[in-house]
Design an enzyme around this catalytic site. Structure first.
Site, PDB file in Angstrom:
ATOM      1  CG  HIS A 295      58.792  21.043  26.150  1.00  0.00           C
ATOM      2  ND1 HIS A 295      57.747  21.648  26.827  1.00  0.00           N
ATOM      3  CD2 HIS A 295      59.160  21.891  25.162  1.00  0.00           C
ATOM      4  CE1 HIS A 295      57.513  22.824  26.265  1.00  0.00           C
ATOM      5  NE2 HIS A 295      58.361  22.999  25.246  1.00  0.00           N
TER       6      HIS A 295
ATOM      7  CE  LYS B 295      35.158   4.378  27.257  1.00  0.00           C
ATOM      8  NZ  LYS B 295      33.905   3.673  27.534  1.00  0.00           N
TER       9      LYS B 295
ATOM     10  CG  LEU C 192      28.410  12.365  33.519  1.00  0.00           C
ATOM     11  CD1 LEU C 192      29.522  12.691  34.496  1.00  0.00           C
ATOM     12  CD2 LEU C 192      27.614  13.627  33.181  1.00  0.00           C
TER      13      LEU C 192
ATOM     14  CD  GLU D  56      29.974 -15.199  27.831  1.00  0.00           C
ATOM     15  OE1 GLU D  56      28.818 -14.772  27.670  1.00  0.00           O
ATOM     16  OE2 GLU D  56      30.684 -14.913  28.810  1.00  0.00           O
TER      17      GLU D  56
ATOM     18  CG  MET E  96      31.211  -3.253  39.603  1.00  0.00           C
ATOM     19  SD  MET E  96      29.425  -3.360  39.328  1.00  0.00           S
ATOM     20  CE  MET E  96      28.944  -4.452  40.673  1.00  0.00           C
TER      21      MET E  96
ATOM     22  CB  THR F 102      29.285  -6.139  29.962  1.00  0.00           C
ATOM     23  OG1 THR F 102      28.228  -6.984  30.430  1.00  0.00           O
ATOM     24  CG2 THR F 102      28.770  -4.715  29.853  1.00  0.00           C
ATOM     25  CB  CYS F 103      34.333  -5.005  28.679  1.00  0.00           C
ATOM     26  SG  CYS F 103      35.692  -3.958  28.111  1.00  0.00           S
TER      27      CYS F 103
ATOM     28  N   GLY G   6      26.680   9.478  36.856  1.00  0.00           N
ATOM     29  CA  GLY G   6      27.935   8.749  36.977  1.00  0.00           C
ATOM     30  C   GLY G   6      28.660   8.641  35.649  1.00  0.00           C
TER      31      GLY G   6
ATOM     32  N   GLY H 143      21.017   9.581  36.389  1.00  0.00           N
ATOM     33  CA  GLY H 143      22.281   9.159  36.979  1.00  0.00           C
ATOM     34  C   GLY H 143      23.445   9.941  36.416  1.00  0.00           C
TER      35      GLY H 143
END
Length: 464
Positions: free
Chosen positions: A443, A53, A185, A35, A318, A43-44, A181, A179
């Site tokens: 519930h 997030k 967004l 690496e 991906m 990347t994540c 996607g 874009g």
């Protein structure tokens, strides 16, 4: 074996790579992972899933306090201010904790981290930085990077990609996202919540390509209500920076008169491409396909014995969780076990508000395969969503008309990303809509909407 430095060498420490390395080591194979980043996780963890997030969560909290949402619950915050520096600090803290966690797991499982950029010398020999190593098995897991838009230069100041959009030092007044996607967004949502006027320019006639048609239409309505402006069936032909602003030239996708859009920041988010350049694949005897991907068989073997590939560098969606599953499977296959990934049941999630998730076939795809039944249930009729004032969205279950086997599930809901796991598990075991309909759901939960949508497939929902 004495001629090899490692049983397994994984190139790339993204979600698929580090998982493959750890699993291979757990199976008793001497393993290394190459690496070039200063931190593990690819990347994540570094500039993708995790930091985005963190900002999505923080910006949602800010908007709830700032736009009067909390006041509707009897909570009246005073003097709400945005401290963008602290928000970025929280993002970096999340990244640091998780990347260091992977480094700990490498040490715990005795995976050697080879620091440096890797390239093939031969089919079993790889140069990593200044070191050359031989491995009996080599796994290509180098991930993907941002797809450039011809004629537009990314400066990471006013014209940014997804990485630059995470690092903006101030909230732009006007942001244009090229874009419509998932990534565009999500990041557009972050900066809209913090005060930017966001315009999304999309070449196609709807946002979220690849998603179910009903989902795409409903998402468009919801985002417009939130303040997004959409320029669909529109292409960008030029972007020119003028000091602190950018002038975008756009025109109809089918051709027509051009016009100019002014922005403070432009986010280029038109997709991602596999990271195969610089690997010297030709020296290993591998030729990428026309999309730059490495082709593999069902077991993730390439055309060259001893070389495997997983994740974003091979065909398919991906997605980090796809790569992780493939990482486990490829390690088990290398060890002589049976590693399988069911690529027909891989969920996708958009972490906007509300969240959008889907697994399996869209209604359009399912109809191409034969006769189907469809059941829908609005979140407005779900007791938990209604109580929480989360009325937007629905659950949609698509089943085969004859066998009743579930072919696809699509959800727009505040916790759709969590809800979709039930649908994926059901489909993995070949469940019918009746199986889901007669499964008792706690519930009050959002997931009761999945049960009701499944009941609607056969025309017997209770609450609509």
């Amino acid at each position: 074996m004495a001629d090899y430095d490692f049983d397994v060498l994984v190139i790339g420490a993204g979600p698929g790579g580090y998982v493959a390395a750890i699993r291979a080591a757990q199976l008793g194979l001497k393993t290394a992972c190459a690496e070039s980043r200063d931190t593990l996780g690819g990347t994540c963890l570094n500039v993708g899933c995790i930091p985005s997030k963190a900002l999505l969560h923080a910006s949602e909290l800010f908007e709830e306090a700032h736009d009067g949402t909390l006041a509707k619950w009897g909570i009246k915050p005073q003097g709400i201010e945005l401290d963008l520096g602290v928000m970025h600090g929280a993002r970096k803290e999340a990244v640091k904790g998780l990347t260091q966690g992977i480094e700990f797991l490498f040490k715990k499982n005795k995976v050697e981290w080879l620091k440096g950029r890797a390239s093939f010398e031969t089919a079993d020999t790889v140069k990593v930085g200044d070191r050359t190593v031989r491995a009996k098995n080599i796994v290509i897991a180098t991930g993907s990077s941002v797809t450039p838009l011809p004629g537009i230069t990314i400066d990471q100041e006013r014209i940014v990609d997804s990485t630059g959009a995470l690092e903006l030092g101030q909230v732009p007044k006007r942001m244009v996202v090229i874009g419509g996607g998932v990534i565009g967004l999500e990041l557009g949502s972050v900066w809209r919540r913090l005060g930017a006027q966001v315009t999304v320019v999309e070449f196609l006639d709807q946002i979220l390509p690849g998603f179910d048609g009903d989902v795409r239409k409903e998402a468009n309505k919801i985002f417009k209500k939130q303040g997004f402006e959409f320029r669909l069936s529109t292409k960008v032909t030029r972007a020119e920076r003028n000091g602190d602003t950018v002038s975008l030239t756009v025109e109809p996708a089918a051709g027509g008169a051009a016009e100019t859009i002014e922005a403070d920041v432009v986010l280029v988010s038109i997709g991602r491409k596999p990271n195969t350049e610089g690997l010297a694949l030709d020296k290993a005897g591998i030729t990428p396909n026309q999309r730059g991907q490495v082709e593999t068989d069902h077991d993730f073997r390439t055309s060259v014995s001893g070389i495997w590939a997983i994740g974003d560098v091979i065909p398919g969606p991906m997605l980090a969780h796809k790569a992780e599953d493939e990482g486990i499977a490829v390690a088990e296959n290398i060890a002589g076990q049976t590693g399988i990934v069911n690529h027909d049941v891989i969920p996708s999630v958009v972490y906007t508000t509300p969240e959008i998730a889907g697994v399996g076939l869209t209604e359009e795809q399912a109809r191409e395969h034969g006769e189907i039944k469809v059941g829908k249930f609005p979140m407005l009729a779900n007791s938990r969503a209604k109580t929480n004032r989360e009325p937007d969205g629905f659950v949609k279950v698509i089943a085969d008309a004859k066998s009743d086997r579930v072919l696809g599930v699509w959800i727009i809901a505040s916790v759709a990303g969590t809800m979709i796991a039930e649908a994926a598990l059901a489909m993995e075991f070949g469940a019918t809509s009746e199986d889901i309909a007669y499964t008792c759901h706690a519930h009050p939960t959002h997931s009761e909407a999945i049960k009701e949508a499944a009941m609607a497939v056969t025309g017997k929902p209770i609450h609509i």
